[in-house]
Scaffold this motif. Structure first.
Motif, short mmCIF file in Angstrom:
data_model
loop_
_atom_site.label_atom_id
_atom_site.label_comp_id
_atom_site.label_asym_id
_atom_site.label_seq_id
_atom_site.Cartn_x
_atom_site.Cartn_y
_atom_site.Cartn_z
N VAL A 160 -109.05 31.61 22.72
CA VAL A 160 -108.20 31.49 21.57
C VAL A 160 -109.28 31.58 20.52
O VAL A 160 -109.07 31.40 19.19
N SER A 161 -110.82 31.26 20.93
CA SER A 161 -111.72 31.47 19.72
C SER A 161 -112.32 32.99 19.55
O SER A 161 -113.29 33.15 18.56
N ALA A 162 -111.46 33.93 20.12
CA ALA A 162 -111.85 35.13 19.86
C ALA A 162 -110.77 36.36 19.78
O ALA A 162 -109.62 35.89 19.61
N SER A 163 -111.24 37.44 18.87
CA SER A 163 -110.29 38.68 18.89
C SER A 163 -109.17 38.03 17.86
O SER A 163 -109.43 37.40 16.97
N MET A 164 -108.09 38.65 18.14
CA MET A 164 -106.83 38.32 17.18
C MET A 164 -106.41 36.85 17.03
O MET A 164 -105.92 36.77 15.72
N LEU A 221 -102.01 31.28 27.78
CA LEU A 221 -102.61 32.22 27.04
C LEU A 221 -101.89 33.55 26.93
O LEU A 221 -101.91 34.13 26.05
N VAL A 222 -101.11 33.71 27.99
CA VAL A 222 -100.50 35.14 27.82
C VAL A 222 -99.28 34.87 27.05
O VAL A 222 -99.03 35.78 26.00
N VAL A 223 -98.63 33.84 26.77
CA VAL A 223 -97.54 33.47 26.02
C VAL A 223 -98.09 33.53 24.77
O VAL A 223 -97.51 33.93 23.60
N LEU A 224 -99.23 32.73 24.60
CA LEU A 224 -99.89 32.64 22.96
C LEU A 224 -100.16 34.22 22.54
O LEU A 224 -99.90 34.39 21.32
N ASP A 225 -100.69 34.93 23.40
CA ASP A 225 -101.05 36.17 22.79
C ASP A 225 -99.95 37.06 22.67
O ASP A 225 -100.00 37.59 21.28
N ALA A 226 -98.87 37.12 23.43
CA ALA A 226 -97.70 37.77 22.90
C ALA A 226 -96.90 37.49 21.88
O ALA A 226 -96.40 38.06 21.05
#
Length: 251
Positions: A17-21, A143-148
């Motif tokens: 969560v400290s990277a990318s989008m 993390l999958v749920v977070l990103d989606a």
């Protein structure tokens, strides 16, 4: 939107969560994402969060006390508590859309052999699984749920209309995508994409998305049956023996 991720292993969450989008969304104030260490809610100097299962058997079980204490400290009137576990319904794009409409999510990461059943029955609002397999813990599913979910929040994506064109939107997989060069190792980009004719391009993309869905995920067509025009597109592309569902929709 606020999202709390409750976990025994904060480092597993904090790296991605400290990277990318997701990092950009946090920096721009589009999501208030907090990684919560479950051990902070344990009693005693040893910070024990797990114990042996009653009845015997291998592995350890997350104790109910720290999980209840953590959720009750975080929970508000609009919170949605989600337990990531193999027994939950499978996570889908439609569920990501529903979760993205919430104001506060609390994601509980199970670990070891799972959580005390009283957490499941008395505390959580829903359970989610990301597939029919078992992982070491709920951190990767979280993390999958977070990103989606985060990518669906207003302002996160550069193209706000992007999700409507992606795989699983309206029950279709995404159409093929190409970029420069127009020819690579003897393989050319379809001429229609170079034509500048946006109506033809749109029709080609719809046909290709439908064809790919019929070939790879025909189950999606049961929930979103092709309309009359789409069925015409598929006449020469239906796999042998496959029967497509009918629909009363028309363009």
């Amino acid at each position: 939107m606020r999202i709390d991720v409750v976990t025994l292993f904060p480092g597993v969450i904090e790296g991605p969560v400290s990277a990318s989008m997701i990092r950009l969304a946090r920096e721009r104030g589009l999501v208030d994402l907090r990684v919560v260490d479950l051990r902070d809610f344990t009693a005693g100097r040893h910070r024990v969060a797990d114990d042996y299962p009653f009845g015997g058997g291998g592995g350890m079980i997350l104790k109910p006390e720290p999980v209840f204490t953590a959720v009750e400290a975080l929970r508000g009137p609009d919170s949605r508590v989600v337990l990531l576990c193999p027994q939950g319904p499978r996570f889908t794009q439609a569920e990501a859309v529903r979760l993205a409409a919430r104001s506060h999510l609390i994601l509980l990461c199970g670990h070891y052999e799972g959580v005390d059943e009283r957490v499941r029955t008395q505390l959580v609002d829903q359970e989610l699984s990301i597939g029919d397999y078992v992982l070491t813990g709920g951190e990767l599913p979280a993390l999958v749920v977070l990103d989606a979910v985060v990518r669906l929040l207003p302002g996160v994506l550069g193209d706000p209309a992007g999700p409507a064109r992606e795989s699983f939107a309206a029950g279709r997989l995404d159409y093929p995508q190409y970029t420069r060069p127009s020819e690579f190792r003897g393989h050319r980009v379809p001429e229609v994409l170079l034509s500048g004719d946006h109506a033809r391009i749109d029709a080609w993309r719809r046909r290709e998305a439908l064809r790919r869905t019929a070939e790879r995920r025909p189950d999606l067509l049961a929930a979103y049956p092709p309309d009359a025009r789409e069925r015409g597109w598929l006449d020469d592309n239906i796999p042998e023996g496959q029967v497509l569902p009918t629909s009363g929709r028309s363009d």
